[in-house]
Design an enzyme around this catalytic site. Structure first.
Site, PDB file in Angstrom:
ATOM      1  N   SER A 153       0.834  -1.201   0.000  1.00  0.00           N
ATOM      2  CA  SER A 153       0.000   0.000   0.000  1.00  0.00           C
ATOM      3  C   SER A 153       0.870   1.254   0.000  1.00  0.00           C
ATOM      4  CB  SER A 153      -0.972  -0.044   1.183  1.00  0.00           C
ATOM      5  OG  SER A 153      -1.962   0.949   1.073  1.00  0.00           O
ATOM      6  N   ASP A 251      -9.870  -3.880  -5.532  1.00  0.00           N
ATOM      7  CA  ASP A 251      -9.134  -2.796  -4.885  1.00  0.00           C
ATOM      8  C   ASP A 251      -9.296  -1.538  -5.736  1.00  0.00           C
ATOM      9  OD1 ASP A 251      -7.305  -1.077  -3.681  1.00  0.00           O
ATOM     10  OD2 ASP A 251      -5.561  -2.350  -4.042  1.00  0.00           O
ATOM     11  N   HIS A 281      -7.951  -4.831  -1.208  1.00  0.00           N
ATOM     12  CA  HIS A 281      -6.788  -4.078  -0.737  1.00  0.00           C
ATOM     13  C   HIS A 281      -6.430  -4.536   0.675  1.00  0.00           C
ATOM     14  CE1 HIS A 281      -4.073  -0.602  -0.854  1.00  0.00           C
ATOM     15  NE2 HIS A 281      -4.306  -0.522   0.436  1.00  0.00           N
TER      16      HIS A 281
END
Length: 307
Positions: A153, A251, A281
């Site tokens: 991320s 995501d 995600h």
């Protein structure tokens, strides 16, 4: 395919976002309260906390040694958390699995976070630790071969930015970059990528939450137009290290990660883009107990260790 049923069960228990202000300290405390006790974590040969003394300052690191050996490849890991969450502890299990499945000694970086630390403090810490690892190679047991960087991320943002900074500085020791569902474009215009609309709601990370979650970083001085903040805006990607970009089907950030991988390929960089179907995600951090998603660690090992 639809969201994995085990992920769907957990998503169904989450309260719907209500637009309330985000409180970093409370959210961090909530994350830390969920860290399992040491006895329940994946055992490795050695795990030790240390301090990397760098030009960026003293940076806390945690060093994971998978097995007893004379020498290791090194993997420097940057945890995710929208630049204000995450820690050495919340992502300890990720670092342990990376060490086990790659055979590399993993150095997890406890970089400074927003909003307390203004941009580019966290990025500077990450880059400084990579250079420190190269300089301290002998004491770390580095075999002098692989020096990889990885992150999930917002940690993936730092991976791309560190790779770019190193290239521009002529620091050529980084051999691989691994980006798990990276955040590469902090311009959150929903028309920029189809996945921002396709996966806007119901999958944990929601498109409407991107701005508030990243606001602590952006308000600290990070400009979305800066390629060190939004690495996909870098015009010339030639000469960067070989890359593995892992994305999640459900995501909002999926398409920017996959576009970045394609742009690397177009620039002549060896890049593999691997989409995990049914995933959302954060699946490497939150759902690696599901065998289909633990495979991300095995894929990383294959990427780092292939000839």
């Amino acid at each position: 395919m639809s969201i994995h049923p085990e992920i769907a069960k957990i998503l169904a228990t989450l309260p719907a976002p209500d637009g309330s202000p985000l409180h970093p300290e409370a959210m961090r405390a909530g994350e830390e309260s969920m860290v399992p006790p040491l006895a329940e974590r994946l055992p490795l040969h050695a795990v030790e906390d240390a301090t990397a003394q760098t030009p960026s300052g003293d940076v806390p690191v945690r060093i994971y040694t998978p097995i007893e050996s004379d020498a290791y490849g090194l993997l420097v890991y940057f945890h995710g958390g929208a630049f204000f969450l995450g820690s050495l502890d919340t992502h300890d299990h990720v670092a342990r699995s990376l060490a086990k499945e790659t055979g590399h000694k993993v150095i997890s970086v406890g970089y400074r976070r927003a909003p307390e630390a203004a941009f580019p403090a966290g990025l500077d810490d990450c880059y400084a630790v990579v250079r420190w690892a190269a300089e301290q190679g002998r004491s770390l047991g580095w075999d002098g071969k692989n020096l990889a960087i990885a992150g999930d991320s917002s940690g993936g943002t730092f991976v791309a930015a560190v790779a770019a900074k190193a290239h521009d500085d002529g620091f050529e020791a980084i051999t691989h970059q691994v980006l798990f569902y990276p955040s590469l474009d902090l311009d959150f215009d929903v028309d920029r990528y189809a996945s921002l609309r396709e996966n806007a709601e119901g999958y944990g990370l929601e498109t409407a939450g991107l701005k508030p979650f990243n606001s602590f970083y952006l308000d600290s001085g990070a400009n979305p137009a800066d390629p060190l903040v939004s690495p996909i805006k870098r015009e010339d990607l030639a000469g960067l290290p070989p890359a593995l970009v892992i994305t999640a089907e459900h995501d909002p950030l999926r398409d920017e990660g996959e576009l970045y991988g394609k742009r690397l390929q177009d620039a002549g960089v060896k890049a593999t883009v691997s989409r995990y179907e049914g995933a959302n995600h954060g699946f490497v951090q939150n759902f690696s107990w599901i065998p289909e998603y633990y495979r991300a660690f095995l894929e990383t090992g294959d990427f780092l260790n292939k000839g």
